[in-house]
Design an enzyme around this catalytic site. Structure first.
Site, PDB file in Angstrom:
ATOM      1  N   LYS B  51       0.855  -1.402   0.014  1.00 35.77           N
ATOM      2  CA  LYS B  51       0.153  -0.031   0.018  1.00 35.77           C
ATOM      3  C   LYS B  51       0.943   1.260  -0.039  1.00 35.77           C
ATOM      4  O   LYS B  51       0.632   2.369  -0.482  1.00 35.77           O
ATOM      5  CB  LYS B  51      -0.853   0.001   1.202  1.00 35.77           C
ATOM      6  CG  LYS B  51      -2.056  -0.938   1.217  1.00 35.77           C
ATOM      7  CD  LYS B  51      -3.121  -0.637   0.242  1.00 35.77           C
ATOM      8  CE  LYS B  51      -4.308  -1.525   0.244  1.00 35.77           C
ATOM      9  NZ  LYS B  51      -5.423  -1.040  -0.766  1.00 35.77           N
ATOM     10  N   SER B  76      -8.723   1.322   8.336  1.00 36.20           N
ATOM     11  CA  SER B  76      -8.000   0.981   9.762  1.00 36.20           C
ATOM     12  C   SER B  76      -6.967   0.048   9.390  1.00 36.20           C
ATOM     13  O   SER B  76      -6.503  -0.705  10.394  1.00 36.20           O
ATOM     14  CB  SER B  76      -9.189   0.162  10.458  1.00 36.20           C
ATOM     15  OG  SER B  76      -9.791  -0.851   9.691  1.00 36.20           O
TER      16      SER B  76
END
Lengths: 319, 319
Positions: B51, B76
């Site tokens: 990511k 989250s």
């Protein structure tokens, strides 16, 4: 005698065969240590430890020197696997002499890497005599675990990569911590950094109770470990440093550091959490010293191996 | 629209900032799979998952486009950490919107990476409305987790590296397996390989019960997951693929594969034993498919993330 020229020659031989392992870091580890921490992840090397470097270089040098029937090594651990894979990749036979009571998984792993494993009874048989007989009968060349110029040179390529990768990160001055058993990796890295990164100082790191190198450095003469078993850091427990490695450790390295088994286990758990790498206890002692011993400036810890069984990793994670 | 040109531009932006993660292998994994297995270890990327690539590229593009007060993201998990670190490295504020009941460690980790975490009550508050208000009030730019051209392009740089690293290993034809949630990583890699390694075919891999992509491919239309919780592979559970990712998954990828949670856990344990890397369950599904599904020729599994807590790793190792 190992020299920077020998290490450079080793680097050429290893190119395209050994992995250039990454230099990892995490802001979370920096915070724990109170300084910048880098980790040279040799657990990601072929066979899970730096030993492939020395094995590959020594076997390559033997093959270049002339016709070779095969190689032989005495080891129940990382050196066995490094030599076995290096021989397999060269297409020559490897005989590994192991105690019959070595863990079955280590024997199976070494066989799976293509080696012939010859076991002996630790109580009744003389390993060196057995090895010498096999070597003579079959014309095998011995690859020692650390006290051999080409092995030290192979391990020293780790130091060349550290110098380059640290420079890319803007770091030319640092303390470099290395897990130390017989001293092949530590002295090879010290030689490489002396030539390529003179702003860096190498310190050997050992587990408590098996600190022959730190004691030898302090005494100015080569001392032995009193015990040879009973440590979870088994990968880096040796009776005494070598005739080739000791002068390099003495002359090129800063004082040795010592960590507890508990600190090694905590370093394993933090390497799991923050770097996503698997370390064995002996491979984690330098990271433990980087995290839990005071110091200033950047610190580079060599994570020398990851051949840990699941039970030991669970123990570290349950810490 | 994401294209190979956008991925190449992303690679330029990531150079020197993202890690070029290694392509690992082990003869033991080859034996289990019955074919050559390579693993692209994105768990070793900054923040422990791929990511960071998309986060870095998207934040960089926003910064280049003009003055920026900061960025905002809803997550989250891995996307939160990727965006937080990318913003920190650019020296701009990041606001991460998280449910108040997110695990404390995830909130703490995101804060430690320099982000401001704003929590909301999942039952009583509308996340999107809260985010929109914060963005408007503070002039923050939204970084979406997958359905954004610059994010897909950033993840696609993984594919450029796979093409290069596989070629160095002599592999130009392979099946490439990618853990698939919203499809940003899978579609980015598929785009990159279409241009750079046309002999490779990408297949998305999902956990059983959350296989919206495989079902969508089979149906020829975009379908949704029925459930959104209850999987240990939480990192790759999304309601549905994106407007940008779905056409790429549909047009560029081979059929999706599905693995069980038990297979993902077994792949985690084998990655521990044989590759010395730490994977989270969602990051291990492609390796599980590589090991436990039949196939011929080389297979390359992307290990997309390693952000697993100790209890889950212990569960995998106790398997």
């Amino acid at each position: 005698m190992t020299s920077i020229a020998l290490i450079e020659a080793a680097a050429k031989r290893l190119s395209g065969h050994a992995r250039r392992t990454p230099l990892l870091s995490s802001p979370f580890l920096d915070e724990i240590a109170g300084r910048r921490v880098f980790v040279k992840a040799e657990c990601l090397q072929h066979t899970g430890s730096f030993k492939f470097r020395g094995g590959w270089n020594a076997v390559s040098a033997l093959v270049e020197a002339g016709p070779l029937s095969g190689v032989i090594a005495y080891s129940s651990g990382n050196h066995a696997q490094g030599v076995a894979l290096a021989a397999k990749m060269h297409g020559i036979p490897a005989v590994i002499v192991m105690p019959a009571d070595a863990p079955a998984i280590k024997i199976a792993n070494t066989r799976a890497l293509g080696a012939e494993v010859v076991t002996y009874d630790r109580a009744a048989e003389d390993r060196d005599a057995l090895g010498a007989r096999l070597a003579a009968e079959r014309g095998l060349a011995l690859v020692k675990p650390f006290d051999m110029a080409e092995v030290i040179a192979g391990q020293g390529t780790t130091g060349l990569e550290i110098a380059e990768q640290a420079a890319e990160a803007g770091v030319t001055e640092a303390v470099v911590l290395v897990p130390c058993g017989g001293g092949g990796l530590t002295s090879g890295i010290a030689l490489a950094l002396q030539a390529r990164a003179p702003g860096m100082v190498v310190h050997p790191v050992e587990p408590e109770g098996f600190d022959d190198v730190a004691r030898s450095q302090a005494a100015g003469e080569r001392l032995r470990n009193e015990r040879l078993s009973g440590s979870i850091c088994d990968a880096i427990i040796t009776p005494v440093t070598g005739d080739l490695t000791w002068p390099l450790l003495r002359d090129l390295c800063g004082p040795g550091l010592v960590v507890t088994e508990d600190e090694a286990l905590r370093a394993m758990a933090l390497a799991h959490d923050r770097l996503k790498i698997v370390l064995e206890p002996g491979g984690a002692v330098a990271l433990a010293a980087a995290l839990f011993r005071p110091g200033a400036g950047a610190v580079i810890a060599v994570a020398s191996g990851g051949n840990v069984d699941r039970a030991m990793m669970i123990r570290a994670l349950q810490g």
